[in-house]
Design a protein around this motif. Structure first.
Motif, short mmCIF file in Angstrom:
data_model
loop_
_atom_site.label_atom_id
_atom_site.label_comp_id
_atom_site.label_asym_id
_atom_site.label_seq_id
_atom_site.Cartn_x
_atom_site.Cartn_y
_atom_site.Cartn_z
N LEU A 196 0.92 -1.27 0.10
CA LEU A 196 -0.15 -0.21 0.09
C LEU A 196 0.89 1.32 0.02
N VAL B 268 2.73 1.87 -3.53
CA VAL B 268 1.50 2.51 -4.53
C VAL B 268 1.75 3.97 -4.21
N LEU B 269 1.36 4.29 -3.02
CA LEU B 269 1.01 5.73 -2.92
C LEU B 269 2.46 6.42 -3.08
N ALA C 105 -4.57 10.60 -9.28
CA ALA C 105 -4.60 9.29 -8.96
C ALA C 105 -4.23 9.10 -7.52
N TRP D 268 -7.25 9.63 -5.40
CA TRP D 268 -7.99 8.51 -5.47
C TRP D 268 -7.71 7.26 -4.78
N VAL D 269 -6.42 6.81 -4.78
CA VAL D 269 -5.72 5.86 -4.25
C VAL D 269 -5.59 5.93 -2.38
N VAL E 294 -9.32 5.03 -1.49
CA VAL E 294 -9.35 3.40 -1.60
C VAL E 294 -8.75 2.80 -0.59
N GLU E 295 -7.28 3.31 -0.35
CA GLU E 295 -6.24 2.46 0.73
C GLU E 295 -7.15 2.91 2.20
#
Length: 141
Positions: free
Chosen positions: A60, A63-64, A75, A78-79, A82-83
């Motif tokens: 996680l 990705v960030l 993005a 958004w992530v 979601v995370e």
């Protein structure tokens, strides 16, 4: 410009915090696990399950981090949103298993909520604003 700097700093703090916490679960799950908030832990060889949480957290964070470093700010927003569900899930798990309410709300819930706030601020920062056309529309005669 100030909003962008604050958002970037807050996102970087989340990335480092999640990366650190995940790494702790991978390197020493037996000492990190009690801080999660559950009342008891599996006996025997349960470290493998704890390491799974650590791997999840590291992924996680990565990705960030990739989205932040590459400049994909929308993005990233958004992530983050979601995370935050992972942290809300951790909070729900602790509460559902009669764990520490303070840890559930103060660690998992607060982290998730701050991630949502950061994600929404980044979404606000990156929204597109419709501009007026450069030439006026023709008027009927």
């Amino acid at each position: 410009m100030a909003l962008k700097k604050i958002n970037t700093a807050l996102a970087a703090v989340f990335i480092l915090f999640i990366l650190w916490f995940g790494t702790e679960y991978i390197l020493s799950p037996e000492t990190t696990a009690p801080g999660y908030g559950l009342p008891s832990w599996p006996s025997g060889d349960g470290d493998g399950f704890l390491i799974i949480k650590g791997i999840r957290d590291v992924v996680l964070a990565l990705v960030l981090g990739i989205l932040l470093v590459t400049g994909h700010r929308r993005a990233l927003g958004w992530v983050l949103l979601v995370e935050a569900l992972a942290a809300y899930g951790d909070m729900t798990n602790v509460l559902a298993h009669q764990g520490s309410v303070a840890t559930a709300l103060g660690v998992h819930g607060l982290t998730a909520t701050l991630m949502v706030v950061n994600g929404l601020l980044i979404m606000r920062e990156t929204r597109t604003i419709a501009t007026a056309p450069a030439t006026p529309a023709p008027q009927p005669a």
